[in-house]
Design a protein around this motif. Structure first.
Motif, mmCIF file in Angstrom:
data_model
loop_
_atom_site.group_PDB
_atom_site.id
_atom_site.type_symbol
_atom_site.label_atom_id
_atom_site.label_comp_id
_atom_site.label_asym_id
_atom_site.label_seq_id
_atom_site.Cartn_x
_atom_site.Cartn_y
_atom_site.Cartn_z
ATOM 1 N N MET A 70 45.760 54.306 42.783
ATOM 2 C CA MET A 70 45.897 53.044 42.083
ATOM 3 C C MET A 70 47.039 52.263 42.710
ATOM 4 N N ALA A 71 46.864 50.989 42.815
ATOM 5 C CA ALA A 71 47.889 50.137 43.414
ATOM 6 C C ALA A 71 49.109 50.066 42.514
ATOM 7 N N THR A 72 50.275 50.049 43.128
ATOM 8 C CA THR A 72 51.512 49.874 42.383
ATOM 9 C C THR A 72 51.764 48.388 42.244
ATOM 10 N N GLN A 73 51.939 47.943 41.039
ATOM 11 C CA GLN A 73 52.133 46.518 40.789
ATOM 12 C C GLN A 73 53.575 46.246 40.420
ATOM 13 N N ILE A 74 54.141 45.241 41.065
ATOM 14 C CA ILE A 74 55.466 44.755 40.687
ATOM 15 C C ILE A 74 55.225 43.741 39.583
ATOM 16 N N GLN A 75 55.665 44.033 38.401
ATOM 17 C CA GLN A 75 55.438 43.129 37.280
ATOM 18 C C GLN A 75 56.619 42.190 37.130
ATOM 19 N N ALA A 76 56.433 41.000 37.634
ATOM 20 C CA ALA A 76 57.426 39.946 37.430
ATOM 21 C C ALA A 76 57.370 39.556 35.962
ATOM 22 N N PRO A 77 58.402 38.917 35.453
ATOM 23 C CA PRO A 77 58.341 38.445 34.068
ATOM 24 C C PRO A 77 57.153 37.496 33.896
ATOM 25 N N VAL A 78 56.560 37.546 32.724
ATOM 26 C CA VAL A 78 55.441 36.652 32.433
ATOM 27 C C VAL A 78 55.926 35.216 32.482
ATOM 28 N N GLU A 79 55.196 34.385 33.214
ATOM 29 C CA GLU A 79 55.512 32.967 33.343
ATOM 30 C C GLU A 79 54.267 32.178 32.949
ATOM 31 N N PRO A 80 54.147 31.809 31.661
ATOM 32 C CA PRO A 80 52.960 31.070 31.227
ATOM 33 C C PRO A 80 52.707 29.850 32.113
ATOM 34 N N GLY A 81 51.441 29.642 32.462
ATOM 35 C CA GLY A 81 51.059 28.507 33.291
ATOM 36 C C GLY A 81 51.149 28.777 34.779
ATOM 37 N N SER A 82 51.691 29.943 35.167
ATOM 38 C CA SER A 82 51.842 30.209 36.601
ATOM 39 C C SER A 82 50.502 30.476 37.288
ATOM 40 N N GLU A 83 49.409 30.549 36.527
ATOM 41 C CA GLU A 83 48.098 30.685 37.174
ATOM 42 C C GLU A 83 47.775 29.460 38.027
ATOM 43 N N SER A 84 48.534 28.359 37.846
ATOM 44 C CA SER A 84 48.357 27.183 38.702
ATOM 45 C C SER A 84 48.829 27.466 40.130
ATOM 46 N N LYS A 85 49.539 28.586 40.348
ATOM 47 C CA LYS A 85 49.963 28.998 41.693
ATOM 48 C C LYS A 85 48.897 29.856 42.376
ATOM 49 N N LEU A 86 47.764 30.037 41.722
ATOM 50 C CA LEU A 86 46.704 30.885 42.259
ATOM 51 C C LEU A 86 45.603 30.045 42.894
ATOM 52 N N TYR A 87 44.978 30.610 43.905
ATOM 53 C CA TYR A 87 43.825 29.991 44.563
ATOM 54 C C TYR A 87 42.603 30.791 44.132
ATOM 55 N N VAL A 88 41.645 30.122 43.508
ATOM 56 C CA VAL A 88 40.441 30.764 42.977
ATOM 57 C C VAL A 88 39.256 30.297 43.814
ATOM 58 N N LEU A 89 38.375 31.218 44.198
ATOM 59 C CA LEU A 89 37.222 30.864 45.010
ATOM 60 C C LEU A 89 36.024 31.744 44.696
ATOM 61 N N GLN A 90 34.820 31.189 44.870
ATOM 62 C CA GLN A 90 33.596 31.981 44.791
ATOM 63 C C GLN A 90 33.397 32.616 46.154
ATOM 64 N N GLN A 91 32.968 33.878 46.163
ATOM 65 C CA GLN A 91 32.725 34.588 47.415
ATOM 66 C C GLN A 91 31.214 34.661 47.627
ATOM 67 N N GLY A 92 30.700 33.859 48.551
ATOM 68 C CA GLY A 92 29.263 33.822 48.805
ATOM 69 C C GLY A 92 28.538 33.061 47.714
ATOM 70 N N ILE A 93 27.243 32.956 47.858
ATOM 71 C CA ILE A 93 26.396 32.287 46.869
ATOM 72 C C ILE A 93 25.465 33.339 46.281
ATOM 73 N N VAL A 94 25.477 33.462 44.964
ATOM 74 C CA VAL A 94 24.635 34.456 44.308
ATOM 75 C C VAL A 94 23.168 34.041 44.440
ATOM 76 N N GLU A 95 22.297 35.022 44.685
ATOM 77 C CA GLU A 95 20.857 34.786 44.800
ATOM 78 C C GLU A 95 20.116 35.809 43.949
ATOM 79 N N ASP A 96 19.067 35.351 43.268
ATOM 80 C CA ASP A 96 18.226 36.257 42.491
ATOM 81 C C ASP A 96 16.917 35.545 42.189
ATOM 82 N N ALA A 97 15.884 36.332 41.939
ATOM 83 C CA ALA A 97 14.585 35.801 41.537
ATOM 84 C C ALA A 97 14.334 36.196 40.086
ATOM 85 N N PRO A 98 13.620 35.353 39.326
ATOM 86 C CA PRO A 98 13.275 35.739 37.956
ATOM 87 C C PRO A 98 12.559 37.094 37.965
#
Length: 156
Positions: free
Chosen positions: A1-29
């Motif tokens: 398991m990865a060791t995580q350095i837990q910085a103090p919680v900073e509400p709203g700091s998710e604005s420092k994150l880059y969020v992206l979709q990886q690939g395009i999902v495909e499916d048939a009914p």
């Protein structure tokens, strides 16, 4: 398991994150469920710890979530998993078109990433085509457009 350095919680700091979709999902009914994958990276070198935030997903037209999803930490350069895969049960709405869950997208450095996979299926009667009207919102971070391609039933 990865060791995580837990910085103090900073509400709203998710604005420092880059969020992206990886690939395009495909499916048939009627096909085997697929995974809509998305990732989160840090835009800053120091730890980001926004605390528990709400993830709100809206599936692209023609798709519905099953409620099952998983996540794990990855090395941002190699995309190799650094920790055990964990599963979460999300809350479905609008006939499976929306999925919400709460999670802390904390990252100890900009050299690690979070990878998520939400299980989706093409709904019966969905018209084949490419759709770009889905959305992912992670707390206060900028929303991301989610894309999917509904296949003909004989393509799956």
């Amino acid at each position: 398991m990865a060791t995580q350095i837990q910085a103090p919680v900073e509400p709203g700091s998710e604005s420092k994150l880059y969020v992206l979709q990886q690939g395009i999902v495909e499916d048939a009914p009627g096909g085997v469920p697929a995974h809509l994958s998305f990732g989160i990276l840090s835009t800053v070198p120091n730890p980001v710890n926004p605390g528990d935030v709400t993830f709100a997903l809206k599936a692209p037209t023609g798709f519905a979530f099953t409620g099952w999803l998983s996540w794990s930490y990855h090395d941002a350069n190699t995309l190799q998993a650094k920790g055990n895969l964990s599963t979460i049960q999300g809350t479905l709405g609008d006939g499976g078109r929306t999925l919400t869950f709460t999670h802390n997208p904390s990252l100890s450095t900009n050299q690690e990433a979070l990878g998520y996979a939400a299980q989706v299926t093409a709904v019966d009667g969905a018209t084949p085509g490419r759709y770009t009207d889905g959305q992912l919102k992670v707390g206060a971070a900028n929303p991301v457009k989610l894309k999917g391609r509904v296949l003909d039933p004989d393509e799956d």
